[in-house]
Structures are given as C-alpha cells and as structure tokens.
Design an enzyme around this catalytic site. Structure first.
Site, PDB file in Angstrom:
ATOM      1  N   GLU A   1       0.895  -1.177   0.078  1.00 38.42           N
ATOM      2  CA  GLU A   1      -0.087  -0.054  -0.147  1.00 38.42           C
ATOM      3  C   GLU A   1       0.910   1.331   0.138  1.00 38.42           C
ATOM      4  O   GLU A   1       1.882   1.366   0.835  1.00 38.42           O
ATOM      5  CB  GLU A   1      -0.725  -0.076   1.215  1.00 38.42           C
ATOM      6  CG  GLU A   1      -1.883   1.093   1.540  1.00 38.42           C
ATOM      7  CD  GLU A   1      -2.603   0.808   2.683  1.00 38.42           C
ATOM      8  OE1 GLU A   1      -3.530   1.876   3.049  1.00 38.42           O
ATOM      9  OE2 GLU A   1      -2.436   0.103   3.345  1.00 38.42           O
TER      10      GLU A   1
ATOM     11  N   LYS B   1      -9.387   2.850  -2.041  1.00 37.92           N
ATOM     12  CA  LYS B   1      -9.760   2.116  -0.622  1.00 37.92           C
ATOM     13  C   LYS B   1     -11.184   2.443  -0.163  1.00 37.92           C
ATOM     14  O   LYS B   1     -11.404   3.560  -0.146  1.00 37.92           O
ATOM     15  CB  LYS B   1      -8.740   2.384   0.321  1.00 37.92           C
ATOM     16  CG  LYS B   1      -8.611   1.710   1.509  1.00 37.92           C
ATOM     17  CD  LYS B   1      -7.404   2.162   2.536  1.00 37.92           C
ATOM     18  CE  LYS B   1      -7.183   1.394   3.762  1.00 37.92           C
ATOM     19  NZ  LYS B   1      -6.141   1.582   4.491  1.00 37.92           N
TER      20      LYS B   1
ATOM     21  N   CYS C   1      -5.757  -3.040   2.318  1.00 32.76           N
ATOM     22  CA  CYS C   1      -5.632  -3.419   3.698  1.00 32.76           C
ATOM     23  C   CYS C   1      -6.858  -3.441   4.613  1.00 32.76           C
ATOM     24  O   CYS C   1      -7.305  -4.635   4.652  1.00 32.76           O
ATOM     25  CB  CYS C   1      -4.814  -2.162   4.175  1.00 32.76           C
ATOM     26  SG  CYS C   1      -3.927  -2.361   6.075  1.00 32.76           S
TER      27      CYS C   1
END
Length: 357
Positions: free
Chosen positions: A47, A116, A169
């Site tokens: 990331e 995200k 994540c």
C-alpha cells in the site's frame, strides 16, 4: 500467461524511502523486472509504496502528489516491454478529494485505479485525516499520466480468462469485505495491498484471516504489506507477503528482513473454477415434506404449532417477517436480514440493514 490451468503470481516487498518517489520507483521497477524474469503474470506491491505509507501530513502536499504521478509514469515507461501486470499503491486526487488507491497497469497502459473503501481511524491509524473513502464511487473516469482510465471500487480485471479483484488493507478486516463481493461476481484471485504494522499477537491472527478469506471465497488470496524503510516512527512493519490458495499457504516472505523480497507461486485456476461449480441437490432432498411440530409457549404454557421443514430452505428475500407466534409470545416483529443491493454496474453495494421494528 495462463498455461495448463496455472497462473503464476508474485508479491514483492521493496525498499522504500519516506516521500522519495524517484527512489521508490526505481526499486519497484527492478522488482517488476525480476518478477517478469521468473515468469510471473501478476505482481503485487504494498500500500502507498510509491510515496511510502508513513509520510504523515506530507501526503497532502501537491509537490509530493505530482512527484508520485511522475514516478508512476517512469515505471510505465520502464516496464512497457514486460509481459506482466503490476499492482502498486499511491495517493490519487479525484475531484477535490484524496484517495488511497491501487493502480493496475501492464505494458505501459493503466487498466484501472481502485480506491480504498474502508478508511481506518483508530489506534495507530489516522488515515481519515488525509483520505476519503471510495465507497460512493462505483465507476468513474480519471486521467493519470496522460491516459484516461476507469476509477472506482466496482471493477474486476481479466487476464487470460482469469478474473481478479483488488482491495486495500483495512478492506479485508471488516465484516463485509469488498473481496467477498468480488468473489461472488467471479473473481478467482484476490489481491490486497497493505501497510499493516506489527502488534503483539497480530501476526497469527493475520495468517488466520488471510487463510479463511481464501477458503470461504474458494479463491487465491495474495497479500503484500510494507516492510523495511516504513519503520521510521514508533511503528514496526514486518514485510509480510503471503500467497494462499483455497486456504492453503503456498509461499510467504521472511518477516523483519532488511532485504527486498520477492515470492512467486503457481495458482491452479482450473481447480478454483471447478471448486465453485454448484453441486446438484440430492434426489432424496424432496422426500421430506414440511410438518408442524408442537412446541410450548414460554408465556402461556399452551402448545403452539410451529412450522418446520426438512427441505432445503429457500433464499432469503428482502421482506419483513411478521409472525403471529412472535406477537402472541410478546416478542417484537422479526427484523429482516440485511440484503445486498446491487449497483447499476452489477457489483453489490454496501450491505444495508432494514429495521421495521
């Protein structure tokens, strides 16, 4: 790329320097070359690897955002001739907001940018200070490095007939992970770019989470987290790279290594496809008719007939179940189960509970 039913994938943990996009781009490019030399069709990076994750408030500076886009352009130019798909993390500006994104590209062409969805803002995480959630962006168009490309969370990618999805994540740690919806819509391989710091006891839970996510979706799950170079504050990053297929660990990186790491494994895509094919119901499943089973009401003591059935239950629909039995016993009306609504692009939107009570 997809030979004899196998697809070779890779996870790479590069050396990074905080906010040094040129340095990071050079190391990412070198690892892409190594992955291509080893026959990998897709390579995954951590990331925000182009800028580094622990930039703090620097991530909002226009100079750094411009440098990140230039670094991506450098990587595109240097890997134009390589037959490999790369997934890297970087901050991306869309409208008036900043998003934590995964960029999917191959041979000089950007094929999609995935923001995200879930932004952590607890304990050591404070991403909401800088980034917006991509939940409301189903599918849009964005211009990067002189190219117009798709931007949004409702995307699947296809390589050699194999579909794959991308999440970032925190997206994996929530109950309704985007990868679950991606698997339902046909993704056989799931990728997760991460920058998750180490906490006592967290690693074993991470392994369990990745394996269970792979097993429950009957997919290959590739996880790659930040490592050496990100441990610049009071956080420690272990450089976890994991390649799991149907809940079985195929490859994993060495934790806390000061060297760059690259792991490669073959994914049996035909096995994954076959494991998802529905099994026809048994011929004997229709031999057991529904019957009424008397039970005793806890309030009145009278016998209340309750319908039970040994047949396979039907799929839940978006309705409210109101039973006279519930009212007779003084219970509130039963609430419906949250139903996944599908967006116009075909992907499930957020799970929305309906509370009629």
């Amino acid at each position: 790329m997809n030979r004899f039913g196998f697809l070779k994938v890779a996870a790479a943990v590069p050396h990074v320097r905080i906010a040094d996009c040129d340095y990071n781009a050079q190391h990412i490019t070198e690892l892409i070359r190594k992955g291509a030399d080893r026959g990998a069709s897709i390579i995954l990076f951590p990331e925000l690897c182009i800028t580094s994750y622990t930039c703090g408030d620097l991530i909002q500076q226009p100079a750094l955002l411009h440098a990140a886009e230039q670094a991506l352009g450098y990587i595109l130019a240097q890997t134009r001739e390589l037959p490999i798909v790369a997934i890297v993390g970087m901050p991306v500006t869309y409208g008036n907001a900043l998003y934590n994104c995964a960029v999917v590209f191959a041979q000089g062409r950007i094929h999609g940018v995935v923001p995200k969805t879930y932004i952590p803002n607890y304990s050591e995480f404070y991403e909401a200070r800088c980034f917006m959630s991509g939940e409301e962006i189903g599918l849009a168009t964005i211009r990067m490095c002189g190219q117009d490309t798709d931007f949004g969370r409702n995307m699947l990618f296809n390589i050699g007939g194999v579909k794959f999805g991308v999440e970032i994540c925190e997206d994996m740690w929530v109950p309704a992970a985007p990868s679950l919806h991606q698997a339902v819509d046909g993704a056989q391989i799931l990728f997760n770019l991460s920058a998750s710091p180490e906490v006592l006891g967290k690693h074993n839970y991470l392994l369990t989470l990745v394996k269970s996510q792979s097993a429950r979706t009957q997919s290959a799950y590739i996880y790659c987290s930040a490592g050496y170079g990100e441990s610049s504050t009071d956080l420690v990053f272990g450089g976890n790279g994991l390649i799991v297929e149907s809940g079985r660990m195929l490859r994993r990186t060495e934790r806390f290594s000061t060297e760059e790491q690259l792991i490669v494994a073959d994914i049996d895509t035909e096995k994954l496809l076959n494991s998802r094919r529905p099994v026809p119901p048994s011929a004997s499943s229709s031999k057991f008719p529904c019957r009424k089973t008397p039970r005793t009401s806890p309030s009145t003591g009278s016998s209340v007939p309750i319908l039970s059935c040994r047949k396979r239950p039907k799929r839940w629909t978006n309705r409210v179940v109101k039973s006279s039995t519930f009212r007779r016993w003084g219970w509130p009306s039963a609430c419906s189960i949250p139903i996944a609504k599908r967006s116009s692009s075909g992907f499930p939107a957020a799970w929305t509970p309906h509370w009629p009570c």
